[in-house]
Write a protein that holds these residues in place. Structure first.
Motif, short mmCIF file in Angstrom:
data_model
loop_
_atom_site.label_atom_id
_atom_site.label_comp_id
_atom_site.label_asym_id
_atom_site.label_seq_id
_atom_site.Cartn_x
_atom_site.Cartn_y
_atom_site.Cartn_z
N PHE A 250 -15.50 0.19 9.66
CA PHE A 250 -16.41 -0.73 10.31
C PHE A 250 -16.61 -0.42 11.78
CE2 PHE A 250 -15.40 -3.55 6.72
CZ PHE A 250 -16.70 -3.79 6.32
N THR A 251 -15.59 0.15 12.41
CA THR A 251 -15.74 0.43 13.83
C THR A 251 -15.37 1.87 14.11
OG1 THR A 251 -13.50 -0.35 14.16
CG2 THR A 251 -15.26 -1.90 14.66
N GLY A 252 -15.82 2.36 15.23
CA GLY A 252 -15.40 3.68 15.68
C GLY A 252 -16.29 4.81 15.22
N GLY A 253 -17.45 4.48 14.65
CA GLY A 253 -18.40 5.54 14.29
C GLY A 253 -17.90 6.47 13.20
N LYS A 254 -16.92 6.03 12.41
CA LYS A 254 -16.42 6.89 11.34
C LYS A 254 -17.18 6.60 10.06
CE LYS A 254 -11.81 7.49 13.11
NZ LYS A 254 -10.39 7.39 12.85
N VAL A 255 -18.16 7.41 9.77
CA VAL A 255 -18.94 7.21 8.56
C VAL A 255 -19.11 8.53 7.83
CG1 VAL A 255 -20.23 5.24 9.43
CG2 VAL A 255 -21.07 7.54 9.83
#
Ligand SMILES: Nc1ncnc2c1ncn2[C@@H]1O[C@H](COP(=O)(O)OP(=O)(O)OP(=O)(O)O)[C@@H](O)[C@H]1O
Ligand SMILES: Nc1ncnc2c1ncn2[C@@H]1O[C@H](COP(=O)(O)OP(=O)(O)OP(=O)(O)O)[C@@H](O)[C@H]1O
Ligand SMILES: [Mg+2]
Ligand SMILES: [Mg+2]
Lengths: 309, 476, 311, 314
Positions: A250-255
């Motif tokens: 959800f956070t940290g731009g980890k996609v």
């Protein structure tokens, strides 16, 4: 470390493969060109919506209006785009621009995205009701043809999923601008300090989400042949679940775009798998929850083993 | 090396620049010009305004009054003028790889195939500044140790990035680097300036300042109080200018009565009551992890006893210490709440008293402890974290490189306080990247590759022995 | 801090405006009735909103999507247990609270033991709770005991009893957050979980308590709602999914965590009821009503945030 | 002979008592039919949240599972057409009921929702000849049934000009939502003489009127046991008189038998109609007796009923 990075993609793949094997075991008829297409063709719009949600999660926001937006797009597609294509295209373009503007406003005024998109979900839903107060419309012929095309050997649903995964992977992971966009999720401040106009980057991320949302709505109409104002409300939660199942955070731009597409396929397949189990209707809804938990737990066991090794 | 050629136009020129945060005059009318070849050492106590000055120079903050110009390039923005900054708090994108982070600040890398040149460029930059760094250009930044991240950030600062770096600002770059790496950086800075680049170098380690700076600027309460070529200062003179009466480290530590053993971990960490135990070795060799394991194992995430057995002082403030929405008061009192609570309710008078006492004892520079903690400078935030830990009655204090960014004067005060508390029977476990600090300990564990490679006591604790134990294998 | 900077101000302003506009339509007639209705129905949103607020305070990614299912399950099981027999109201409340404890612990077990993201964990669990509610009673609607129904629909000193219950719970939460150690721990955990843990906060206990608190609140709301509307229905919690999140964030609680705001939840709950009433009273169709509701929500958020920036 | 044929029920929502009664009726009728060897299997499938997309996937799964006939309560009259056509192409018989589909290849067992709306107003006209203000409680916006009933009500009001709709709210077919919406709009309404509904929300409206301290108007009710019970109580207390209009959830059993007939080779027209379930003052006690407490009034159709409906449509 490299192994773990690989694992992030591997885990969703493994969950999908296991589920697919179980499905084929339960229902051998599904193991055919026709069967695979039936299993997965409704996953195509979900995959597109999941990619759209991923664009927003990539910049640390979350979109609660996606389902309503896809419904609105479906309504526009089944009416304007069908009746007067030029006007339809213009409206859809305007919707994408709205999304981009939304991103810019959210960043410029430092608003919580979750509330703004919650508000927008009412707006999109209301607009959809204006267009189609009761279900109807029709899919443009070319769209129906596109969504029911039968390519040789590989079913349309698989082709489309692979194309979506490859294109978004190139866009988000490989390209320079995609890297910068992920950077916004990782540390917006440092991107700003490096001289990037973060407002425009956010607008771009939202605009991309809008674009994929439009694709999702169009693909949906191509499959269902018509639309209604509530048609895709579930996509909000499905898309969030798809991103997470695909290894995103959800956070940290980890996609992971590939993971997101696989996540969407897994969700769709899970529902089919359950119906092949022939549970009592009382428990059919609960079983959807149970399988979601099971798939994620299986992943946990894998990561634990990986950590111990 | 003397001052730069007078003919060259300055890269950046500040005239009477001021920056106010409400009533706080963080920068109070500073004029300054930096020319090619300058290496400006910037010193001052915590909260003197160094970081604010830097942010005004690099365009991060608009000055309240006064002006910033870039005469050499005539550019309007700092970025276009070739001004690069390495910030006090780490500012990389942790989810991206090292090479991808370079891409963020290198917009000239275009096209689909930008990865290969990016990798090559960051490798070259790392090799140039930190030979033998061992950092993989494809490693995600969040898998790197804090020292490695700092190295990457510095390397990005010096990398060509399509244009040319004219002025590189380094705000406490060595605070999480060990001595060897810091030395590599210093020699690179010297070469860089010799080639006509300029550097602003901020550090609380005066030795480093004397080593690289051609000019030293002393700041105090937002003003420049002294500015001379480096040769014009003595160490003592510099400390005096900063406004601290420095009590030089007490030469020999009075041998303390050592109590019974209070701690013995399976990996071999041992400590007695009243002992100050140092953890040393090269940065990122498992010291911080050992301390975190120790602390997390000794305390629970499910219960919080009235009297905590162990407290933790974080070094990485943003990640491990500061509660950013809260006031100084609430930040300072969080660890003692169970101690001062009555029937689960916070006793707010006691809370205020205890905080006021520690504010005075440790010298937190603020008028009002109800101000937000983020209004404090980095070093002062660190003091709040010290106050948080020392205010509790815990017999064991674990410190994870806690002096990061603390100024010389305060450090001396804190050393004295630690010694006094130890004398009262508290045990300290102290990881530090500064060998000087470790040498003040009663017992030192040197770490290498996540394991203890040496245990030193008494007279064995010398810089040479520590270095020897840190490098042993690599030297072989 | 000046009044204008209070984050809850804007939800109250909006609620007051919606109220005034509705009453203006009838030139003041029915103001009392409207206020009474707003308090009754706002109370349910406020009770679930308070619970959701605690969870949202835990920081980004923390949200409970099992609220509707928990409401349905607690209403269903409590009414089934009471079976319309007089004198069983307290027993029914006990059953409801037990349901809340159970679902809360189950949610947290998924989050803690299986390390699932809370959104997914509570969503998945809610499907199970819904099945459980279907299975246990097959959607049969059992009437609440008469005394309980009278209490739920009754009033004391002109104020609806459900609103009084809601106010009591709000007061409890307010005291906990502002004065108690537990509140401090919750706020600290919401700002930076790791830092809180390293400062000695028992973060997992705090998280567990919070996830249990939200479902207990939802269970109480379900119990009251079922008693109020004459029986539990399988879909009775559905609209509280988005509502519980909306009232928290419109009320000015930061979605980034570490900050909460009890009065705002009430302002927003009243607003959410009044805005629909206002638009209905003006005869707006469903489309117009939705678009305006959405725009007003965004307007409140913008108003609240520009105030904060221009401090 | 259909003893080897397999029939599936596709349902898209299980979250109210009507759907629960529908599922139960189908299960009972299906189990009996399987036991009697009339069909090979009768399985019920349900998805949640009334979503056409999920139901479309469910239909596709049924094709894969090789069912011979699917009876379908559709989430949308048009959005499932894609999947329905695929089913037809695969040789599956599709019979839609209640929520019908417009795909030409499918059978429809329709309820005339429009007439249902109109009849409410006509009933009010007989009871309140001098007319007055009406409050309309609608269902879920954007859904076909809501639109149809609403259109019928509009038509009725147009023909009976003594009535005026002064307020219209959406109750989402959920009684607590209806109660809330009515309570919010009541204070600004003039006197209301009648309430037209879509079933299932009349009781909520009555509660809201009571809470606001207003006289209970003439509320047209649905088929839930608790609202009929309330009606009976009112009748006993003060002679309250009204009408209940609804669709029997047992229509699923009719669809089942129609599907069986089609599989059996019978000639069945594509469009069939079922009458709606009407409870009047005279039949109230009877209806209450046969309705389990907390459930809904129902009619279970037999094979003969189905044959009658089919021949009636010929
Ligand atoms: N955003 C802000 N709001 C309010 N006050 C601030 C803010 N930033 C800095 N200050 C104040 O400005 C003063 C100078 O801070 P600055 O960060 O420049 O100090 P510094 O010299 O870098 O200290 P250190 O060595 O501890 O990093 C301090 O008193 C600090 O409290
Ligand atoms: N290496 C670490 N450094 C800093 N913080 C950590 C680290 N590991 C865990 N934490 C933080 O501490 C929290 C809890 O840690 P942990 O799981 O070790 O609890 P615990 O000490 O085992 O609890 P108990 O003793 O009751 O079993 C985590 O949620 C995380 O935020
Ligand atoms: Mg600083
Ligand atoms: Mg532990």
């Amino acid at each position: 470390m490299k192994l773990f990075a690989k694992y992030r993609i591997l885990l969703p793949v493994v969950s999908l493969a296991v589920l697919l094997a179980a499905t084929f075991y339960m229902q051998p008829r599904a193991m055919s060109y026709f069967g695979i297409n039936l299993l997965f063709n409704l996953a195509v719009p979900i995959a597109l919506a999941t990619v759209a949600q991923m664009m927003i999660i990539m910049v640390n926001d979350i979109d609660l209006s996606l389902g309503a937006f896809v419904s609105l797009v479906a309504c526009v597609t089944a009416t304007f785009l069908n009746d007067s294509p030029m006007l339809g295209v213009l409206i859809l373009l305007a919707l994408v621009l709205c999304y981009a503007a939304l991103g810019a406003v959210i960043h410029a005024l430092d608003l919580p995205a979750i509330v703004v998109t919650l508000g927008m979900s009412f707006v999109w839903g209301g607009l959809a009701l204006f267009i189609l107060p009761s279900p109807g419309g029709a899919s443009p012929g070319w769209l129906r043809t596109l969504m029911t095309v039968k390519p040789p050997y590989i079913p349309m649903a698989v082709c489309a999923s692979v194309i979506i995964a490859v294109v978004t992977h190139l866009l988000v992971i490989r390209s320079g601008i995609g890297t910068v966009l992920r950077g916004v999720g990782g540390n917006a401040r440092s991107v700003q300090r490096a001289g990037w106009p973060v407002v425009r980057l956010k607008a771009l991320a939202y605009g991309l989400a809008g674009l994929f949302g439009v694709f999702a709505g169009m693909a949906l109409v191509g499959l269902t042949t018509s639309a209604d104002a509530n048609i895709a409300l579930r996509y909000t939660l499905l898309s969030i679940a798809g991103v997470i199942l695909g290894g995103g955070e959800f956070t940290g731009g980890k996609v992971s775009p590939v993971g997101a597409v696989i996540g969407a396929l897994t969700l769709t397949l899970a529902a089919s798998f359950l119906s092949f189990l022939r549970l009592s209707p009382d428990w059919q809804i609960g079983a959807q929850g149970a399988i979601l938990i099971l798939v994620l737990t299986a992943r946990l066991l894998f990561t634990r083993r990986d950590a111990q090794a | 090396m003397s001052t730069a050629a007078p003919s060259a136009a300055p890269i950046v020129a500040l005239t009477e620049a001021a920056k106010h945060f409400g009533p706080v005059r963080a920068l109070d009318g500073v004029s300054l010009s930096i020319s090619p070849g300058d290496c400006l050492g910037l010193v001052g106590h915590n909260g003197a305004g160094k970081s604010t000055l830097v942010n005004v120079v690099n365009g991060g903050l608009a000055p309240t009054s006064g002006s910033v110009a870039f005469p050499a390039s005539g550019a309007a923005s700092a970025l276009a003028a070739g001004v690069r900054s390495v910030f006090q708090e780490l500012s990389l994108c942790p989810n991206l790889t090292v090479a991808e982070n370079l891409r963020i600040s290198h917009s000239a890398l275009k096209g689909m195939n930008w990865r290969a040149p990016a990798r090559a460029e960051i490798r070259a930059a790392l090799d140039q500044v930190f030979p033998g760094h061992g950092i993989d250009a494809d490693a995600p930044v969040d898998t790197l140790s804090i020292a490695q991240r700092q190295m990457v950030e510095i390397a990005i600062g010096f990398a060509p990035r399509g244009t040319e770096a004219r002025l590189v600002i380094l705000d406490e770059p060595t605070s999480s680097l060990d001595a060897g790496i810091a030395e590599q950086l210093l020699s690179h800075i010297k070469q860089f300036c010799a080639r006509g680049g300029a550097v602003i170098f901020i550090s609380h380690m005066l030795g480093e300042i004397f080593e690289v700076a051609t000019r030293i600027l002393v700041m105090k309460d937002g003003k420049v109080v002294a500015e001379k070529p480096a040769g014009g200062f003595t160490r003592q003179g510099l400390v005096d200018a900063m406004g601290h009466v420095a009590t030089e480290a007490a030469a020999a530590q009075a041998a303390r009565a050592q109590g019974e053993e209070v701690l013995h971990t399976p990996e071999g960490l041992r400590a007695r009551k009243g002992e100050i135990v140092g953890l040393s070795g090269l940065a990122g060799h498992g010291q911080a992890e050992a301390l975190a394991r120790l602390y997390l194992g000794a305390t629970s995430s499910w219960r919080s006893p009235r009297e905590a057995g162990m407290v933790f002082v974080a070094g990485d403030r943003g990640r491990d210490g500061v509660l950013p929405l809260w006031s100084i008061l609430r930040n300072a009192s969080i660890s003692i709440l169970p101690q001062i609570a009555r029937r689960g309710m916070v006793d707010r008078t006691r809370e205020a008293e205890i905080t006021a006492e520690w504010k005075a004892r440790i010298g937190i520079r603020t008028d009002d402890v109800t101000n937000p903690i983020l209004s404090l400078s980095g070093g002062n935030q660190q003091k709040v974290l010290f106050a948080r830990a020392l205010a509790s009655a815990a017999p064991v204090v674990v410190m994870d490189d806690p002096m990061r960014g603390v100024d010389v004067g305060t450090k001396q005060d804190v050393y004295a306080m630690i010694r006094a508390e130890a004398a009262r029977g508290r045990t300290f476990l102290w990881y530090s990247t500064e060998t000087e600090e470790v040498c003040q300990c009663d017992r030192v564990f040197v770490f290498r590759n996540g394991e203890i490679s040496a245990e030193l006591t008494g007279d064995e604790i010398t810089e040479e022995r520590i270095l020897e134990a840190s490098f042993e294998m690599e030297g072989a | 801090m000046k009044l204008i900077q209070k984050p809850w101000l804007w939800s109250w302003v909006a609620a007051a405006a919606a109220f005034a506009l509705t009453v203006a339509l009838t030139e003041g007639r029915g103001a009392g009735e409207l206020a009474y209705a707003a308090l009754s129905f706002g109370a349910f949103a406020a009770i679930v909103g308070l619970g959701q607020m605690l969870v949202i305070t835990l920081g980004p990614g923390n949200v409970d999507l099992s609220i509707p299912a928990t409401m349905t399950l607690s209403g269903t099981l409590a009414l089934k247990a009471m079976g319309s027999d007089p004198g069983t109201a307290w027993m029914g409340l006990g059953v409801a609270i037990l349901v809340g404890l159970g679902t809360g612990l189950a949610n947290f077990a998924l989050i803690y033991l299986l390390r699932l993201p809370p959104i997914i964990a509570t969503l998945a669990a809610s499907l199970l709770y819904q099945s459980l509610a279907i299975w246990s009673n097959r959607g049969l609607r059992i009437k609440p005991p008469a005394g309980l129904a009278d209490f739920a629909t009754g009033r004391t000193m002109g104020i609806p009893n459900v609103a009084l219950v809601g106010l009591g719970l709000s007061l409890l939460i307010w005291v906990l957050l502002e004065r108690s150690v537990w509140g401090r721990w919750l706020l600290a955990s919401g700002q930076n979980l790791r830092a809180a843990r390293l400062a000695g906060v028992p973060v997992e206990a705090v998280r567990a308590a919070t996830y249990v608190a939200v479902t207990v609140f939802a269970a109480i709301a379900g119990y009251l709602l079922a008693s109020f509307s004459g029986g539990a229905a399988l879909n009775m919690g559905a609209e509280y999914l988005l509502m519980s999140i909306a009232v928290v964030v419109i009320g000015g609680t930061s979605i980034a965590g570490g900050m909460s705001n009890v009065p705002g939840v009430w302002g927003a709950s009243l607003f959410m009821f009044l805005v629909v009433s206002m638009l209905n009273s003006y005869g707006a169709g469903a489309g117009v009503r939705m678009v305006l509701t959405g725009l007003i929500i965004i307007g409140i958020v913008i108003a609240a945030s520009t105030r904060r920036v221009a401090r | 002979d259909t003893s080897g044929k397999r029939i599936a029920l596709s349902n898209n929502y299980a979250g109210n008592s009507w759907r629960q009664a529908m599922l139960q009726t189908f299960e009972e009728v299906g189990a009996q039919a399987v036991e009697a060897g009339v069909v090979g299997a009768a399985d019920a499938y349900t998805t949640s949240e009334n979503q056409a997309t999920e139901q479309a996937a469910q239909l596709q799964n049924m094709i894969l599972q090789g069912y011979d006939a699917i009876i379908l309560n559709a989430a949308s009259p048009t959005a499932l057409n894609g999947a329905v056509e695929e089913a037809c192409n695969a040789g599956v018989t599709v019979v839609s009921f209640d929520g019908i589909v417009t795909a030409p290849c499918a059978w429809r067992i329709a309820v005339d929702f429009k007439a249902m709306g109109k009849e409410q107003v006509e009933y009010l006209a007989t009871r309140l000849p001098e007319g007055g203000n009406l409050l309309e409680i609608r269902g879920l916006a954007g859904v076909f049934v809501d639109d149809e009933i609403h259109a019928g009500i509009e038509e009725g009001v147009a023909e009976n000009s003594q009535f005026e709709i002064v307020g219209s709210v959406h109750g989402d077919w959920a009684q607590d939502v209806a109660q809330k919406a009515v309570a919010g709009v009541l204070p600004s309404l003039p006197d209301v003489v009648g309430v037209v509904t879509q079933g299932g929300d009349g009781y909520g409206a009555a509660q809201a009127f009571k809470a606001a301290g207003r006289d209970t108007p003439l509320i047209v009710l649905g088929n839930r046991q608790d609202e009929m019970q309330w009606w009976a109580d009112q009748r006993d207390a003060n002679g309250y008189e009204t009408l209940s209009l609804s669709i029997a959830p047992g229509v699923a059993s009719l669809a089942f038998w129609v599907a069986q007939q089609i599989l059996d080779g019978a000639e069945v027209p594509k469009d069939l109609t079922v009458p709606f379930l009407k409870v009047t003052q005279d039949t109230l006690d009877e209806a209450l007796e046969t309705t389990p407490e907390g459930s809904v009034a129902n009619t279970v159709y037999s094979l003969d009923d189905a044959k009658a409906v089919i021949s009636g449509a010929m």
